[in-house]
Design a protein around this motif. Sequence first.
Motif, mmCIF file in Angstrom:
data_model
loop_
_atom_site.group_PDB
_atom_site.id
_atom_site.type_symbol
_atom_site.label_atom_id
_atom_site.label_comp_id
_atom_site.label_asym_id
_atom_site.label_seq_id
_atom_site.Cartn_x
_atom_site.Cartn_y
_atom_site.Cartn_z
ATOM 1 N N GLN A 50 30.262 -23.634 36.422
ATOM 2 C CA GLN A 50 31.226 -23.112 35.414
ATOM 3 C C GLN A 50 30.344 -22.474 34.432
ATOM 4 O O GLN A 50 30.970 -21.398 34.104
ATOM 5 C CB GLN A 50 32.024 -24.201 34.722
ATOM 6 N N LEU A 51 29.318 -22.643 33.998
ATOM 7 C CA LEU A 51 28.351 -21.948 33.098
ATOM 8 C C LEU A 51 27.830 -20.609 33.766
ATOM 9 O O LEU A 51 28.217 -19.623 33.071
ATOM 10 C CB LEU A 51 27.427 -22.760 32.635
ATOM 11 N N LEU A 52 27.622 -20.691 35.008
ATOM 12 C CA LEU A 52 27.141 -19.610 35.678
ATOM 13 C C LEU A 52 28.294 -18.652 36.166
ATOM 14 O O LEU A 52 28.118 -17.328 35.827
ATOM 15 C CB LEU A 52 26.371 -20.087 37.040
ATOM 16 N N ASP A 53 29.475 -19.269 36.401
ATOM 17 C CA ASP A 53 30.459 -18.346 36.742
ATOM 18 C C ASP A 53 30.945 -17.753 35.412
ATOM 19 O O ASP A 53 31.556 -16.502 35.710
ATOM 20 C CB ASP A 53 31.563 -19.240 37.411
ATOM 21 N N ALA A 54 30.919 -18.242 34.381
ATOM 22 C CA ALA A 54 31.383 -17.578 33.303
ATOM 23 C C ALA A 54 30.555 -16.340 32.835
ATOM 24 O O ALA A 54 31.098 -15.463 32.223
ATOM 25 C CB ALA A 54 31.284 -18.549 32.060
ATOM 26 N N VAL A 55 29.219 -16.430 33.234
ATOM 27 C CA VAL A 55 28.285 -15.273 32.899
ATOM 28 C C VAL A 55 28.732 -14.143 33.886
ATOM 29 O O VAL A 55 29.062 -13.029 33.558
ATOM 30 C CB VAL A 55 26.740 -15.918 33.147
ATOM 31 N N ARG A 56 28.894 -14.314 35.223
ATOM 32 C CA ARG A 56 29.338 -13.391 36.230
ATOM 33 C C ARG A 56 30.576 -12.918 35.812
ATOM 34 O O ARG A 56 30.899 -11.539 36.157
ATOM 35 C CB ARG A 56 29.267 -14.406 37.611
ATOM 36 N N PHE A 57 31.524 -13.399 35.222
ATOM 37 C CA PHE A 57 32.737 -13.124 34.944
ATOM 38 C C PHE A 57 32.871 -11.881 33.787
ATOM 39 O O PHE A 57 33.830 -11.115 33.768
ATOM 40 C CB PHE A 57 33.787 -14.152 34.667
ATOM 41 N N ARG A 58 31.899 -12.207 33.091
ATOM 42 C CA ARG A 58 31.622 -11.101 32.053
ATOM 43 C C ARG A 58 33.171 -11.058 30.996
ATOM 44 O O ARG A 58 33.633 -9.859 30.877
ATOM 45 C CB ARG A 58 31.189 -9.894 32.461
ATOM 46 N N PRO A 59 33.461 -11.911 30.544
ATOM 47 C CA PRO A 59 34.638 -11.994 29.575
ATOM 48 C C PRO A 59 34.320 -11.573 28.247
ATOM 49 O O PRO A 59 33.237 -11.293 27.894
ATOM 50 C CB PRO A 59 34.909 -13.526 29.614
ATOM 51 N N TYR A 60 35.482 -11.244 27.518
ATOM 52 C CA TYR A 60 35.289 -10.909 26.242
ATOM 53 C C TYR A 60 34.626 -11.997 25.334
ATOM 54 O O TYR A 60 33.916 -11.638 24.467
ATOM 55 C CB TYR A 60 36.865 -10.841 25.792
ATOM 56 N N ASP A 61 34.865 -13.257 25.706
ATOM 57 C CA ASP A 61 34.311 -14.396 25.027
ATOM 58 C C ASP A 61 33.690 -15.222 26.068
ATOM 59 O O ASP A 61 34.418 -15.870 26.783
ATOM 60 C CB ASP A 61 35.397 -14.933 24.102
ATOM 61 N N ASP B 16 34.939 -18.993 25.675
ATOM 62 C CA ASP B 16 36.336 -19.469 26.131
ATOM 63 C C ASP B 16 36.454 -19.178 27.559
ATOM 64 O O ASP B 16 37.087 -19.910 28.213
ATOM 65 C CB ASP B 16 37.390 -18.146 25.487
ATOM 66 N N ALA B 17 35.508 -18.171 28.258
ATOM 67 C CA ALA B 17 35.507 -18.356 29.871
ATOM 68 C C ALA B 17 35.070 -19.604 30.298
ATOM 69 O O ALA B 17 35.776 -20.401 31.265
ATOM 70 C CB ALA B 17 34.692 -17.268 30.281
ATOM 71 N N VAL B 18 34.041 -20.288 29.770
ATOM 72 C CA VAL B 18 33.697 -21.746 30.051
ATOM 73 C C VAL B 18 34.715 -22.758 29.786
ATOM 74 O O VAL B 18 35.034 -23.527 30.786
ATOM 75 C CB VAL B 18 32.404 -21.973 29.241
ATOM 76 N N GLN B 19 35.299 -22.731 28.746
ATOM 77 C CA GLN B 19 36.310 -23.379 28.781
ATOM 78 C C GLN B 19 37.646 -23.401 29.685
ATOM 79 O O GLN B 19 38.200 -24.351 30.323
ATOM 80 C CB GLN B 19 37.060 -23.241 27.333
ATOM 81 N N ASN C 212 42.442 -13.598 26.665
ATOM 82 C CA ASN C 212 43.317 -12.441 27.495
ATOM 83 C C ASN C 212 43.177 -12.142 28.889
ATOM 84 O O ASN C 212 43.783 -11.676 29.584
ATOM 85 C CB ASN C 212 43.220 -11.104 26.629
ATOM 86 N N ASP C 213 41.709 -12.493 29.428
ATOM 87 C CA ASP C 213 41.426 -11.936 30.785
ATOM 88 C C ASP C 213 41.787 -13.405 31.614
ATOM 89 O O ASP C 213 41.570 -12.905 33.044
ATOM 90 C CB ASP C 213 39.689 -12.172 30.905
ATOM 91 N N PHE C 214 42.395 -14.255 31.343
ATOM 92 C CA PHE C 214 43.032 -15.371 31.983
ATOM 93 C C PHE C 214 44.257 -15.474 32.265
ATOM 94 O O PHE C 214 45.159 -15.182 31.662
ATOM 95 C CB PHE C 214 42.201 -16.549 31.456
#
Length: 78
Positions: A21-32, A35-38, A59-61
């Motif tokens: 999940q930590l790595l996916d959040a990096v790849r996702f490149r979200p606003y925050d 928040d992407a990790v959560q 907002n991206d989810f």
Amino acid sequence: MLNKVEALCQILDVTPIDRSQLLDAVRFRPYDYEDAVQYLSSLSYHPDVIITRDKRGFNDFDILVMTPAEFVNKAKQQ
């Protein structure tokens, strides 16, 4: 303060966070990133809502996001 944490843990689920999940959040490149990790950590639990004081980070989810006040007001209406 600790008694409030204990009370919240009685009514809320706290989801674990893993490396993927930590790595996916990096790849996702979200606003925050946090928040992407959560968000990613919550997916396997199929949450109805994420409650946060800063809704912009989600907002991206594709999930219902509410502030604590919005959540309490909705709960009072039901």
